[in-house]
Scaffold this active site. Structure first.
Site, PDB file in Angstrom:
ATOM      1  N   ASP A 171      83.090 -18.222  35.268  1.00  0.00           N
ATOM      2  CA  ASP A 171      82.119 -17.920  34.561  1.00  0.00           C
ATOM      3  C   ASP A 171      82.404 -17.280  33.146  1.00  0.00           C
ATOM      4  O   ASP A 171      83.135 -16.442  33.236  1.00  0.00           O
ATOM      5  CB  ASP A 171      81.050 -16.893  35.216  1.00  0.00           C
ATOM      6  CG  ASP A 171      80.225 -16.296  34.368  1.00  0.00           C
ATOM      7  OD1 ASP A 171      79.664 -16.868  33.054  1.00  0.00           O
ATOM      8  OD2 ASP A 171      79.330 -15.288  34.664  1.00  0.00           O
ATOM      9  N   ASP A 191      76.717 -23.457  31.707  1.00  0.00           N
ATOM     10  CA  ASP A 191      77.219 -22.252  32.433  1.00  0.00           C
ATOM     11  C   ASP A 191      77.282 -22.220  33.921  1.00  0.00           C
ATOM     12  O   ASP A 191      76.925 -23.409  34.322  1.00  0.00           O
ATOM     13  CB  ASP A 191      76.409 -20.925  32.137  1.00  0.00           C
ATOM     14  CG  ASP A 191      76.826 -19.683  31.879  1.00  0.00           C
ATOM     15  OD1 ASP A 191      77.880 -19.487  32.723  1.00  0.00           O
ATOM     16  OD2 ASP A 191      76.420 -18.913  31.242  1.00  0.00           O
ATOM     17  N   GLU A 235      79.009 -13.421  25.365  1.00  0.00           N
ATOM     18  CA  GLU A 235      77.657 -13.809  26.041  1.00  0.00           C
ATOM     19  C   GLU A 235      77.444 -12.566  27.146  1.00  0.00           C
ATOM     20  O   GLU A 235      76.056 -12.185  27.379  1.00  0.00           O
ATOM     21  CB  GLU A 235      77.878 -15.069  27.099  1.00  0.00           C
ATOM     22  CG  GLU A 235      76.776 -15.839  27.527  1.00  0.00           C
ATOM     23  CD  GLU A 235      76.287 -15.223  28.862  1.00  0.00           C
ATOM     24  OE1 GLU A 235      75.487 -15.710  29.718  1.00  0.00           O
ATOM     25  OE2 GLU A 235      77.089 -14.668  29.361  1.00  0.00           O
ATOM     26  N   GLU A 236      78.575 -12.181  27.962  1.00  0.00           N
ATOM     27  CA  GLU A 236      78.024 -11.277  28.945  1.00  0.00           C
ATOM     28  C   GLU A 236      77.407 -10.058  28.471  1.00  0.00           C
ATOM     29  O   GLU A 236      77.237  -9.054  29.360  1.00  0.00           O
ATOM     30  CB  GLU A 236      79.450 -11.025  29.722  1.00  0.00           C
ATOM     31  CG  GLU A 236      79.888 -12.189  30.416  1.00  0.00           C
ATOM     32  CD  GLU A 236      79.112 -12.696  31.557  1.00  0.00           C
ATOM     33  OE1 GLU A 236      78.359 -11.934  32.109  1.00  0.00           O
ATOM     34  OE2 GLU A 236      79.767 -13.714  32.272  1.00  0.00           O
TER      35      GLU A 236
HETATM   36 CO    CO Z   1      78.412 -14.148  33.761  1.00  0.00          CO
HETATM   37 ZN    ZN Z   2      78.264 -16.977  32.243  1.00  0.00          ZN
END
Ligand code: CO
Ligand code: ZN
Length: 343
Positions: free
Chosen positions: A170, A223, A200-201
């Site tokens: 991820d 993703d 993103e996280e």
């Molecule tokens: Co993630």
């Molecule tokens: Zn992700």
């Protein structure tokens, strides 16, 4: 898979994605017409063409930490999380602390079971209780480690049966799928942008700014998604299953996929005989959530790679599903000018 191995092993907590960005730049060079890096650190590779503007995004960052306190008497450090960790997965792990002088190994320490009280045994630890042990005298730790140094978990990428497993799948898998599709495209019927997004996280931040600057008609987030096809989980709670193909996302908690794009992808997958499954994720989101709200709105969809044990260092995905994702994305990029986006 060598590229995926490199991406997975690289370090890149939110806001500190430079190692991953360098790998992306190398992998894109010669396969795109131009490469740009914006002020937040998103890397954007463009394959110029006529037709709709399409952005494909995979996030380069991984969940991790920043050093939040250095105890230069005893030689330990405290850490502040970037992204959603399950603290149960952190005990007994090894980390790299990325100091100015290079990466220092460290251990996430905890009290041994021999001295835990009964009530302590029942409770999972909190991240604020964890500490990093450098195995060095306090003054040396004080000289070498600073507040703000990024911390990543240590884990080598490996094959386990038909799966690949490692840290940061991820979303290095998404980055890998995007780059591979760009490299495999044979026809240009759209103006295509690959974006390796940052942060993103911690809230889809790079996706927001890159979608603003590109102003795409269509955006695809790549993703991982949850595959709970494991013992003890009911079939209706699995979300996806490994080995059943790329997941075409209908909805998660950050975006509702454009129905025209979902239909188009399903038809395309059926025509091309690419294994696929449908996905509704009750909690969690992808870069699509930010991209769909750029400017006056963007038609978005996410293609997901089913992954077990998401947000742990034994994240695992099926090699065939990764192939299906690349195949469907490649076909999509070659044919998306035919998609009917009428609502
Ligand atoms: Co993630
Ligand atoms: Zn992700």
């Amino acid at each position: 898979m060598e590229l995926l191995r490199k991406l997975s092993n690289a370090a890149g907590v939110p806001g500190h994605e430079h190692e991953v960005r360098a790998i992306c730049r190398d992998a894109l060079t010669g396969h795109v017409d131009e490469i740009e890096v914006d002020r937040l650190g998103n890397i954007i590779g463009r394959l110029e063409g006529q037709g709709p503007k399409v952005a494909v995004a995979g996030h380069m960052d991984e969940i991790g930490f920043l050093v939040s306190h250095v105890d230069s008497e005893k030689g330990f450090a405290r850490i502040d999380p970037l992204g959603g960790f399950d603290p149960r997965t952190l005990l007994a792990s090894r980390v790299n602390v990325h100091t100015r002088g290079g990466a220092l190994p460290g251990l996430v320490g905890s009290k041994p079971i021999h001295i835990l009280k009964d009530e302590e045994k029942k409770q999972p630890p909190e991240i604020s209780d964890l500490f990093v042990d450098f195995g060095m005298p306090g003054d040396e730790v004080g000289r070498r480690v600073r507040v703000g140094d990024p911390v990543t978990l240590r884990q080598d990428f490996m094959e386990v049966g038909k799966l690949v497993s490692g840290k940061a799948l991820d979303d290095r898998i998404g980055v890998y799928v995007g780059i591979e599709a760009i490299r495999r495209m044979k026809q240009r019927n759209a103006d295509v942008y690959f974006v390796g997004t940052v942060q993103e996280e911690v809230g889809l931040r790079g996706a927001r700014t890159s979608a603003f600057s590109i102003a795409p008609d269509i955006a695809v987030a790549l993703d991982v998604t949850v595959a709970c096809d494991v013992p003890g989980v009911q079939p209706h709670e699995q979300v996806t299953a490994l080995g059943k193909g790329v997941a075409i996302k209908v909805k998660d908690s950050a975006s509702i996929s454009h129905p025209g794009l979902v239909r188009f992808l399903v038809d395309l997958a059926e025509e091309e005989k690419i294994p696929h499954q449908m996905e509704i994720l009750p909690r969690g989101g992808t870069d699509a959530g930010a991209m769909q709200m750029a400017r006056e709105g963007v038609a978005v969809v996410s293609l997901s790679i089913p992954t077990r044990y998401v947000h742990s260092v034994v994240e695992a995905a099926h090699q065939d599903d990764i192939e299906s994702a690349i195949a469907l994305l490649t076909a999509f990029l070659e044919n998306c000018h035919k998609a009917d986006l009428q609502l």
